[in-house]
Scaffold this active site. Structure first.
Site, short mmCIF file in Angstrom:
data_model
loop_
_atom_site.label_atom_id
_atom_site.label_comp_id
_atom_site.label_asym_id
_atom_site.label_seq_id
_atom_site.Cartn_x
_atom_site.Cartn_y
_atom_site.Cartn_z
CD GLU A 16 -2.93 -1.23 2.04
OE1 GLU A 16 -3.22 -0.22 2.68
OE2 GLU A 16 -3.70 -2.20 1.87
CB CYS B 47 2.28 7.28 3.45
SG CYS B 47 2.63 6.13 4.78
CB CYS C 142 5.08 -5.14 10.02
SG CYS C 142 6.34 -4.42 11.11
CB CYS D 288 3.03 -2.30 17.28
SG CYS D 288 4.77 -1.94 16.98
CB CYS E 272 0.13 -1.63 14.19
SG CYS E 272 0.53 -1.50 12.44
N GLY F 236 5.25 -2.06 7.15
CA GLY F 236 6.58 -2.60 7.41
C GLY F 236 7.48 -1.73 8.25
CB SER G 212 8.32 6.20 11.02
OG SER G 212 7.85 5.79 12.29
CB SER H 116 6.95 4.32 16.70
OG SER H 116 6.71 4.60 15.34
CG LEU H 117 8.04 7.72 23.21
CD1 LEU H 117 9.24 6.93 23.70
CD2 LEU H 117 8.11 9.18 23.65
CG ASN H 118 3.73 4.61 19.43
OD1 ASN H 118 3.54 5.77 19.05
ND2 ASN H 118 3.88 3.61 18.59
CG ASN I 101 -6.20 6.35 12.58
OD1 ASN I 101 -7.04 7.23 12.69
ND2 ASN I 101 -4.95 6.61 12.22
#
Ligand code: SAH
Ligand code: SF4
Length: 361
Positions: A78, A118, A125, A129, A132, A176, A206, A231-233, A309
């Site tokens: 994508e 993007c 991947c 996570c 995701c 990925g 990222s 990506s701290l998150n 999301n």
């Protein structure tokens, strides 16, 4: 070219034709002698770019593409086109949501003055996570450098982008983990910089925090090094290990230490991405902890907040709008530069963390 018994500089001509002139068939490469073109065709060589197999268009102008890979496995990846960006990535203020204009008011007359593409680096991947959707696919395979750069060229063509004139940002934030496909990812960046002519200062990669990858990245020369987003998150290792199991291998401190080795350009900052998970990472005390953490790193940094999301089969909830606003204000009050990434193309599953090759519109 060398393997065909041709001089090395024929390779340069070929790269020029493929990536700069963007010629789509061997016959069209008139800088090569006719006999050589014939020979290439006879030996089964083809040129071209990945085919856009399907297009989903959002009410907000975002387009999500299923792009056909090169390998005979038929897998698609994508790629997302976001006219006017998402308010987060340029990092130089030019992409801030405050300056976003309505589509009709763009001076170019074609609906956008700047855009962000993007790009995916792998099919699926392996990082897992918990929030995701791409993680649900597992890792199917790495993309080749040409498949990564090809996504960009295909979209530039579709949108009629004039490189060097139009303002286009690239974010390697699609499917990925780029730093688990490091060599192909960086080879693609070099193609995009050296052949296509895009600036690495308008590219952001990222990572979920792959320390050996960040260490290699720090060694890249500034002429080809994109900007870095991490990506701290989560505000601390305890929560981060729950939402991103990779944190058990490379905890926050190790990731930050690796990032310190990157020699930043003037005014360049490292981005910390932070996905707000309702009730899990979006509380005021989390914001205060993030502010302390970011300040403690001593890095020139900014925080990009992303409201989570939703996706099927993922048991988190979206943060309340007032929680998002309180979080943002807390960071800002602590002197941490903070941006809120607008969700783009949620209705077509194009937003952050929603890329799963879904064919629903
Ligand atoms: N693998 C890389 C790059 C792709 S993900 C990485 O993880 O950094 C790009 C961003 O989307 C990451 O910051 C990730 O944390 C975020 N993300 C993933 N799933 C999301 C979701 N469901 N909602 C919002 N952001 C999400
Ligand atoms: Fe992979 Fe990034 Fe999704 Fe984590 S957030 S599973 S690293 S794509």
């Amino acid at each position: 070219m060398v393997s065909l018994g041709e001089p090395k500089w024929r390779g340069r001509q070929l790269a020029e034709a493929l990536y700069h002139q963007r010629i789509v068939d061997v016959e069209g490469i008139t800088t090569l002698p006719r006999a050589l073109r014939q020979k290439l065709a006879n030996e089964g060589w083809g040129v071209g770019r990945p085919r856009i197999a399907q297009i989903f268009t959002s009410v907000d102008g975002t387009e999500r593409y299923l792009v056909q890979g090169q390998a005979p496995d038929g897998l698609t990846v994508e790629t997302v086109w976001m006219p006017e960006g998402d308010g987060g990535e340029a990092g130089d203020g030019t992409d801030d949501s405050g300056s976003v204009k309505a589509d009709s008011s763009s001076s170019s007359g074609r609906g956008w003055d700047r855009a962000t593409i993007c790009v995916s680096s792998q099919v699926g991947c392996a990082v897992n996570c918990q929030f995701c959707l791409t993680a649900k696919l597992g890792l199917q395979r790495n993309l080749a450098a040409g498949e990564i750069a090809g996504q960009v060229v295909a979209v530039l063509d579709r949108q009629g982008v004039e490189v060097g004139k139009d303002r286009v940002n690239l974010v390697f934030m699609g499917m990925g983990e780029p730093f688990l496909n490091y060599d192909n990812f960086m080879a693609a960046v070099r193609l995009l910089v050296e052949e296509v002519g895009l600036s690495p200062q308008r590219m952001t990669v990222s990572t979920s925090g792959i320390v050996p990858g960040i260490e290699r990245f720090a060694e890249e020369p500034p002429e080809v090094r994109p900007k870095l987003a991490i990506s701290l998150n989560a505000p601390n290792d305890l929560i981060r290990s729950k939402v991103m199991p990779i944190n058990r291998k490379w905890p926050i401190e190790a990731v930050v230490d690796a990032a310190r080795a990157v020699r930043l350009r003037t005014r360049e900052r490292i981005t910390f991405e932070y996905v707000l998970l309702g009730g899990v990472t979006d509380q005021p005390e989390h914001a205060a902890e993030v502010a302390r953490l970011v300040r403690r790193t001593g890095l020139p940094a900014k925080v990009n907040l992303i409201a989570w999301n939703p996706g099927p089969g993922i048991a988190y909830s979206m943060p309340q709008p007032d929680a998002v606003e309180t979080f943002r204000r807390t960071l800002a009050a602590e002197g941490v530069p903070v941006y809120l990434r607008r969700p783009r193309g949620r209705d077509i599953y194009a937003a952050c963390g929603q890329l799963k090759r879904t064919v629903e519109g």
